[in-house]
Design a protein around this motif. Structure first.
Motif: not given
Length: 100
Positions: A21-24, A27-32
């Protein structure tokens, strides 16, 4: 391509993201912005078996940015295959975290 940044474990033809979850969330925040217009599948044992039996459905599972391991058995298989950081990442929990 962003998809190359995602570790995956092939389970019955589906490239399941070998993540937690933390990775996801990171990743989502960085590449939104880059994720806009793409999709993620929330994959479990049922959808993975369906993909094994249906080539078109397998293409859907593999066609998005990633198939997240919603099912506990998927992450267990991944860990047994050497993806020690792979953990169940449920769709509802992901949505809850993203909408905070």
């Amino acid at each position: 391509m962003m998809k190359d940044l995602i570790p995956t474990c092939n389970i019955m033809g589906v490239e399941i993201a070998a993540i937690h979850m933390e990775w996801l969330i990171d990743f989502t925040k960085k590449y939104i912005k880059e994720l806009s217009g793409d999709y993620m599948c929330v994959s479990n044992v049922h959808t993975t078996v369906m993909s094994y039996d249906d080539e078109a459905y397998c293409a859907v599972q593999n066609g998005g940015i990633m198939a997240i391991p919603d099912g506990g058995p998927l992450s267990s298989v991944g860990r047994k295959r050497g993806f020690s950081q792979m953990h169940r990442t449920t769709g509802p929990d992901y949505m809850k975290e993203i909408l905070k």
